[in-house]
Design a protein around this motif. Structure first.
Motif, short mmCIF file in Angstrom:
data_model
loop_
_atom_site.label_atom_id
_atom_site.label_comp_id
_atom_site.label_asym_id
_atom_site.label_seq_id
_atom_site.Cartn_x
_atom_site.Cartn_y
_atom_site.Cartn_z
N UNK A 1 -12.27 -1.14 -31.82
CA UNK A 1 -13.03 -2.20 -32.48
C UNK A 1 -14.42 -2.35 -31.86
N UNK A 2 -14.48 -2.38 -30.53
CA UNK A 2 -15.78 -2.56 -29.87
C UNK A 2 -16.70 -1.38 -30.11
N UNK A 3 -16.12 -0.20 -30.40
CA UNK A 3 -16.95 0.97 -30.71
C UNK A 3 -17.25 1.06 -32.20
N UNK A 4 -16.85 0.04 -32.97
CA UNK A 4 -17.09 -0.06 -34.41
C UNK A 4 -16.34 1.01 -35.21
N UNK A 5 -15.29 1.55 -34.63
CA UNK A 5 -14.41 2.45 -35.37
C UNK A 5 -13.27 1.60 -35.91
N UNK A 6 -13.61 0.82 -36.95
CA UNK A 6 -12.68 -0.20 -37.42
C UNK A 6 -11.42 0.40 -38.03
N UNK A 7 -11.55 1.53 -38.70
CA UNK A 7 -10.39 2.16 -39.32
C UNK A 7 -9.32 2.49 -38.28
N UNK A 8 -9.75 3.07 -37.15
CA UNK A 8 -8.80 3.46 -36.11
C UNK A 8 -8.26 2.28 -35.32
N UNK A 9 -8.94 1.12 -35.40
CA UNK A 9 -8.44 -0.05 -34.66
C UNK A 9 -7.28 -0.72 -35.39
N UNK A 10 -7.11 -0.46 -36.67
CA UNK A 10 -6.14 -1.21 -37.48
C UNK A 10 -4.70 -0.98 -37.03
N UNK A 11 -4.29 0.28 -36.92
CA UNK A 11 -2.89 0.55 -36.60
C UNK A 11 -2.49 0.04 -35.22
N UNK A 12 -3.29 0.22 -34.17
CA UNK A 12 -2.92 -0.37 -32.87
C UNK A 12 -2.76 -1.89 -32.92
N UNK A 13 -3.64 -2.58 -33.67
CA UNK A 13 -3.49 -4.03 -33.80
C UNK A 13 -2.18 -4.38 -34.51
N UNK A 14 -1.89 -3.66 -35.61
CA UNK A 14 -0.66 -3.94 -36.35
C UNK A 14 0.56 -3.77 -35.44
N UNK A 15 0.56 -2.68 -34.68
CA UNK A 15 1.69 -2.41 -33.79
C UNK A 15 1.82 -3.49 -32.72
N UNK A 16 0.69 -3.91 -32.13
CA UNK A 16 0.73 -4.94 -31.08
C UNK A 16 1.27 -6.25 -31.63
#
Length: 648
Positions: A80-95
Motif C-alpha cells: 500500500x505504501x508503495x502505491x501497489x494497491x492491487x497487490x495490497x488487497x489479498x494480504x489485507x483480506x487474509x489478515x
C-alpha cells in the motif's frame, strides 16, 4: 479528500507499520521459528528502505505459516505504501480473515485499495463495516465517508456513460516508449508532445530515462512521422508539459533542475523563427517560485498563462494559478484561481481553450471516480468560474486521467492513456468530445501580410477584439520571414481585426463568422499594408453609426483608439477625416450626414488629446464610391469613414 484527512491517515499508516515493527521484538502470533526469523529480517530490510528484500522475507514468512496475521498485514502495508494497491488487497483480506481485531484500520486500507483499483462494490462493503466500528479515528471515518461518496458518484457515472470512442493516433506519433502531454496549434495541424526516451548520455545507468519533445505535422489528414524537436529546446535533462500559442510561434514548457531555475521545476519559453526555436528563457521569478511550477497553458490572446504549482498560499497541496502579461510584456504576480476550482487536494494539467473561457483540468479533490479525474469549468461574463463538472465515465476511470487538450474547433479532444491497447507504455489518443463538454466554437483565419507596393512579406502584430464588449480576444504576429499568420476567431459574434507594423498604416476589418471551419479549410485573407506617406488613404472599417445618424456607436472606440495611437506615434502626421454615403436619399441630406460623421470622429480625436491643428474633416456624400450602388453589399461598402494623410 481533505488535505488534513489524508495527513491523518498517512500518520496512522506509518503508525501501523511502526506497530508491526515493534511486534517483531515482542509477542507474535506465529509459533514457527523460521517464520518469526523471516519476519524479523523483513523489519530490518524495511528499516533500510529495501522494498524487494522486505517483500521477499514477508512472503517467506506467510509461506511458512499461512495464519501468520502480522506478516499478512505487514505485507499489505508495504504494498500500500508503495502505491501497489492491487497487490495490497489479498494480504489485507487474509489478515482480516485471520484476526479482524488485531488492526481494525486494515478494513479502511483494504477499502481504499479496492477503490483505487475500481472495485467499487467491494470497497463499499469494507467502508460500511469500518465506519460502524467503535474507537476509530475521526480522520479515517471522514476519509471513509469521502470514499463512499466517490463510490456513489462512480456507480452512477458507470450506469450513465458519456459517448467515448478513443482512437490511437498511430505509429507516426506513438512508439514503444511512453508518449504523452499533447499540445496543438489552433489549426490542429501541428502536434508537439513529450516522449520518455533512454538516457544515453549517462553511461552506467541503463534503466535511466529522460523526457524530450517530439513534433509532427498533419498532411491530408495523416500525421507525419514525429521528429525530435531538437536543440535548443531539448537537452540531456527533462523537458515536458508544454503549451503552444495558437499560431504555433511561441512555446511554453516545464524544465527541472536547470542552473537558471528558481525552484525544482520552472516554466520556460521559446519563440519559433525561420532558423528554428530560439534558446529557451526562464519566464522569471515573478511567475516561478522556489518550489514546483509546471504544466503551463496559454490563452489564445497570449496574455494569460495558467499553470499548476505547489507554492504556499494556495488552497491545497497543488493548485492552478494564473499570470497576466501587461502592455509592456511583463508577467504579473500569479493569482490563485480560487476555491471554486482549487481544493485541499491536487488540481493540475490546466488547459484553457481558444475560446478563452473554457477550462479543462485534472483533480482528485472534486468528486470523481477515485483518482485524478478530468473536469470542465466555464468563465462567465462577470469573471467567475462555474462549479467544475466531471467529464464523465468512461473518459474518467478509477485510475488517473490528466493532460487533456481540446482542439480549437471544440470537437476533438486529445489525451494520453495507458488504459487502452496501444503501442507502448502510454499512447496519445483522440476522441470526439460529447456535446455537454464542448467549448464555444472557434474558427480560423490564415493568410499573409505584405507590403502593398513592394509585396515584401511583413512581420505584423494582430489584435482581435470583441466589438460588443471591447475585450481583446487574441493577439498574434505573422512570421517574420514569410509573413504567414494564423488566428483563432470565435464564431457567432462580431469581431474587429487590426493589423499593424511600424512604418505602415494599420489595416482594420470587422466580420462575424457563423460557420466553424477546420484547420484544413480555414478562412483565407491576405492583408496588404500601406507604407505611411503623404496622400495615402485608409478606410476605417470599424467605425459605426446608426442609419441616418452621426453619433459614434460604442463599438467604434476600439478603432478610434488605434487611430489615436497612430497619431501619437507620428507627431508629424496630419490627416483629413472624410465621411462617405451611398446614393440612397437626397444629396443634400447625405452631404450633411457625411460631414457630421467625419466631424464626430475628429471630435473624438481632439477629446483624446490630438491637437486640432493636425486634423481636418470633410463630407463627400456619394461622390466618391468604391463599389456599385446597385447591390446592398456595394452600398454597404460605399458607406464608410476614411482618413487621408495630408502631411507626413
Amino acid at each position: 479528500m481533505a488535505k488534513k484527512t489524508r495527513f491523518v491517515y498517512f500518520l496512522l499508516l506509518l503508525m501501523s507499520c511502526n506497530i508491526l515493527l515493534a511486534q517483531a521484538g515482542n509477542q507474535l502470533s506465529t509459533r514457527n521459528a523460521r517464520a518469526r526469523r523471516a519476519y524479523v529480517q523483513a523489519t530490518s530490510a524495511w528499516t533500510l528502505k529495501d522494498f524487494n528484500r522486505t517483500v521477499s522475507f514477508l512472503k517467506q514468512a506467510v509461506e511458512l505459516d499461512r495464519n501468520f496475521v502480522e506478516a499478512h498485514l505487514f505485507l499489505g502495508e508495504v504494498f500500500y505504501t508503495s502505491r501497489n494497491f492491487e497487490k495490497s488487497i489479498q494480504p489485507y483480506i487474509k489478515a482480516i480473515e485471520i484476526n479482524p481485531e488485531l488492526f481494525p484500520q486494515a478494513r479502511y486500507y483494504l477499502g481504499s485499495a479496492l477503490l483505487k483499483t475500481g472495485r467499487y462494490l467491494e470497497s463499499k462493503e469494507q467502508f460500511d463495516v469500518f465506519i460502524e466500528q467503535k474507537g476509530i479515528s475521526e480522520g479515517l471515518r471522514n476519509a471513509s465517508l469521502a470514499g463512499l461518496e466517490t463510490i456513489r458518484f462512480a456507480l452512477h457515472a458507470i450506469a450513465n456513460p458519456v459517448p467515448f470512442s478513443p482512437m490511437n493516433l498511430g505509429l507516426s506519433i506513438n512508439s514503444n516508449l511512453p508518449d504523452y502531454s499533447p499540445t496543438l496549434t489552433a489549426d490542429e495541424q501541428t502536434l508537439i508532445f513529450t516522449r520518455k526516451i533512454p538516457d544515453h548520455d549517462r553511461p552506467g545507468h541503463p534503466n535511466r530515462f529522460q523526457e524530450d519533445f517530439f513534433i509532427s505535422r498533419r498532411i491530408d489528414s495523416q500525421w507525419l512521422a514525429a521528429d525530435n524537436l531538437g536543440a535548443p529546446i531539448n537537452t540531456a535533462w527533462n523537458e515536458g508539459a508544454q503549451t503552444l500559442t495558437p499560431d504555433g510561434l511561441q512555446l511554453f514548457f516545464t524544465a527541472c533542475n536547470r542552473p537558471d531555475g528558481f525552484g525544482s521545476c520552472d516554466i520556460y519559453y521559446s519563440q519559433l523563427r525561420v532558423i528554428g526555436w530560439t534558446p529557451p528563457k526562464n519566464i522569471g521569478p515573478v511567475v516561478n517560485s522556489p518550489v514546483w511550477d509546471s504544466q503551463p497553458s496559454v490563452s489564445s490572446d497570449g496574455r494569460t498563462l495558467y499553470f499548476a504549482s505547489a507554492r504556499p498560499g494556495g488552497q491545497g497541496e497543488m493548485d492552478i494559478w494564473y499570470s497576466r502579461k501587461d502592455e509592456s510584456g511583463e508577467w504579473s504576480a500569479p493569482q490563485n484561481l480560487g476555491p471554486g476550482i482549487n481544493t485541499p487536494a491536487r488540481e493540475m494539467s490546466p488547459f484553457i481553450h481558444a475560446d478563452g473561457k473554457t477550462l479543462y483540468f485534472a483533480s482528485n479533490g472534486h468528486t470523481g471516480m477515485g483518482g485524478l479525474d478530468l473536469f470542465i469549468s466555464r468563465l462567465d461574463s462577470a469573471g467567475y468560474w462555474s462549479i467544475p463538472v466531471n467529464l464523465g465515465y468512461p473518459i474518467n476511470t478509477f485510475a488517473d486521467e490528466f493532460s487533456l487538450i481540446v482542439g480549437a474547433s471544440g470537437l476533438n479532444a486529445y489525451f494520453a492513456s495507458d488504459h487502452h491497447q496501444g503501442f507502448g507504455d502510454t499512447d496519445i489518443y483522440h476522441f470526439e468530445l460529447h456535446v455537454e463538454a464542448r467549448p464555444s466554437s472557434v474558427t480560423y483565419m490564415r493568410g499573409i501580410v505584405f507590403d502593398k507596393e513592394t509585396l515584401e512579406r511583413l512581420h505584423a502584430d494582430f489584435q482581435l477584439t470583441d466589438l460588443e464588449t471591447g475585450q481583446t480576444l487574441a493577439v498574434s504576429t505573422s512570421d517574420p520571414t514569410t509573413g504567414k499568420f494564423l488566428v483563432a476567431i470565435p464564431t457567432g459574434k462580431p469581431v474587429a481585426l487590426t493589423v499593424e507594423h511600424p512604418g505602415y498604416l494599420f489595416f482594420s476589418e470587422h466580420f462575424s463568422y457563423a460557420e466553424t471551419r477546420t484547420g484544413v479549410d480555414p478562412y483565407l485573407r491576405d492583408i496588404p499594408l500601406q507604407p505611411m506617406k503623404e496622400g495615402e488613404t485608409v478606410i476605417l472599417r470599424n467605425i459605426f453609426f446608426d442609419t441616418g445618424k452621426f453619433e459614434l456607436k460604442p463599438e467604434s472606440v476600439i478603432e478610434l483608439k488605434k487611430l489615436v495611437e497612430l497619431l501619437d506615434r507620428n507627431p508629424g502626421m496630419n490627416i483629413e477625416i472624410s465621411g462617405h454615403t451611398d446614393n440612397v436619399g437626397t444629396f443634400v441630406f447625405n452631404l450633411e450626414l457625411s460631414r457630421n460623421r467625419a466631424r464626430s470622429v475628429m471630435q473624438f480625436l481632439i477629446n483624446a488629446g490630438i491637437a486640432s491643428g493636425r486634423l481636418t474633416y470633410e463630407g463627400y456624400a456619394d461622390t466618391q464610391p468604391i463599389d456599385t450602388n446597385l447591390t446592398e453589399q456595394g452600398r454597404a461598402n460605399n458607406r464608410r469613414t476614411e482618413f487621408r494623410i495630408t502631411q507626413f
